[in-house]
Design an enzyme around this catalytic site. Sequence first.
Site, mmCIF file in Angstrom:
data_model
loop_
_atom_site.group_PDB
_atom_site.id
_atom_site.type_symbol
_atom_site.label_atom_id
_atom_site.label_comp_id
_atom_site.label_asym_id
_atom_site.label_seq_id
_atom_site.Cartn_x
_atom_site.Cartn_y
_atom_site.Cartn_z
ATOM 1 N N CYS A 1 0.794 -1.229 0.000
ATOM 2 C CA CYS A 1 0.000 0.000 0.000
ATOM 3 C C CYS A 1 0.827 1.280 0.000
ATOM 4 O O CYS A 1 0.275 2.372 -0.104
ATOM 5 C CB CYS A 1 -0.944 0.005 1.197
ATOM 6 S SG CYS A 1 -2.087 -1.396 1.208
ATOM 7 N N CYS B 1 0.260 2.575 6.596
ATOM 8 C CA CYS B 1 0.667 1.210 6.876
ATOM 9 C C CYS B 1 0.672 0.441 5.556
ATOM 10 O O CYS B 1 0.188 0.923 4.543
ATOM 11 C CB CYS B 1 -0.309 0.550 7.851
ATOM 12 S SG CYS B 1 -2.023 0.524 7.239
#
Length: 475
Positions: free
Chosen positions: A139, A459
Site C-alpha cells: 500500500c 501502513c
Amino acid sequence: MTSMLTYTFKNLPNTSKWALQFFVRPLSCSSQLRAAPATQTKSKKTLAKPNIRNVVVVDGVRIPFLLSGTSYKDLMPHDLARAALSGLLTRTNVPKDVVDYIIFGTVIQEVKTSNVAREAALGAGFSDKTPAHTVTMACISANQAMTTGIGLIASGQCDVVVAGGVELMSDVPIRHSRKMRKMMLELNKAKTLGQRLSLISKFRLNFLSPELPAVAEFSTSETMGHSADRLAAAFAVSRLDQDEYALRSHSLAKKAQDEGLLSDVVPFKVPGRETVTKDNGIRPSSLEQMAKLKPAFIKPYGTVTAANSSFLTDGASAMLIMAEEKALALGYKPKAYLRDFVYVSQDPKDQLLLGPTYATPKVLEKAGLTMNDIDAFEFHEAFSGQILANFKAMDSDWFAQNYMGRKTKVGSPPLEKFNNWGGSLSLGHPFGATGCRLVMAAANRLRKEGGQYGLVAACAAGGQGHAMIVEAYPK
C-alpha cells in the site's frame, strides 16, 4: 495485537486496565463532521538542509478513484496510469522532454505490462528515451515511487521526475493451478505424439481449479481484515467507534467534493464509455444503517465490516517532482517541499497495521519537529479500527516504552487536523496509487488552511510503514 500481547494480558491484574491504557476520546456525531478552519499559522523554521538540494512537488493529479467493477472494469492498468500522466501533462504543461525519469508503483501486476510505468509513459507520449521503472511495496508503493524520485533529484542524478501509482482491481490475474501450468509447460516441450499423449493421460479435472491472487499475508496466511479485527479488539476499539469514524470520513469527503476541494482529481474519458469526473465511493450513510451490517472477517463477533473498511478500488495518480532551482527556472510556483521521510517494518502478524505509530515519531525526530508543529495530518485509512488503534498506540506511554523502546508517547493527531477532506475509507484505495493522493491532499490543505507542515503516514502489507513531512511552499 493478540498473540504477541497474550502474555501481557494474562499478567495484568485486571484486563480492564488494558482498555484504559488505550483510551481515545470518543467520536461524537457532532464532532466527527468538524474540520479545521482556515488558519494563518505563524511561520516556523524551514526544513531546508545545507548542501542538499530542495525537492519540490510542482503539482499532482489523479483520475477519479472508482469502486472496482464499475467504469474502469474493461481497461488495463496502463490505461489508467496513462490517463493520470496525460492529466498531469495537461495540468502542468511540462514539456515531455524535460522529464528525466518516470517511476510508478503498483501491487497486483498485470503480466502483460509488468513494467507498467514504461508502457504508460509511452502511451502518454513521453519520449522513448525517457527511462521508467515500476516499484512495489504494497500500500506504500506510490510512496516508494516518490521517495525514489526524491533520491534521484537530491543526489543530482535527475532534475525532473514524474512519480505515481496505479491499481486495477476490476481485472486481477487469475492463474491456472500449478499442476495445470506444469503440464502445459511440459506439453510445450514434448517433441513426439507419444510424449504428448503420455502427458495428457495424467490430466485430472482438479487441474482446472483456478488460483486466485492471495488476499492473505504470505508469511502468516492471515487476511488484512482479520488482522484489523484482532488489532481493534486488542486496543479496545468498539464497533461504534469504528462506524463513527467511517461516517466521519465519508461525510468530510462528501463535503470536500461538493466544495470543490478535491482539486487533484482530473476528468477521464473512458474509451467507449462516459467521462468520469469524480470519485464514486463516497457514500455517507447513518450509524443505524451501518450497524445492520454483519462482521466481514471474524464471524459472528468481529467489529470490522464493509462499512468501516476501505473498498477495492481502481485508480491512478501522478506527481511532478523537481529540484527547486529547476522548477523556478521553468517558471513554476511549486506547491510544497518534500522533506524528511522514513520507512519502518514490524512484526507482520501482530503489528501489521501499526506502521504510522512507528514511523511518525521517527520522521518527526528526523525533521526536528513535534506533533504540535504539524498543521495537516494525512494518514491512509485501511480500516477504521486500524486508524483508531494507531491513535491509541501513539497516545500511550505504556506502548511506547514496552514495544517501541521509547521513553514517552508521541501523542495522537488532533482530529480537527486529521484527514479533513476524507480518506481511503471514503475516497478509495487503489493500492499502488494512494501515496500520491496523501501527499497532494497534505500540500493542498496546507495552501488552503494556511499551515506550514503536513505529515503523511501509511501502513502496508508485510508489517511495513512510511511517513513523510511535507512543507508548504511560501506564497
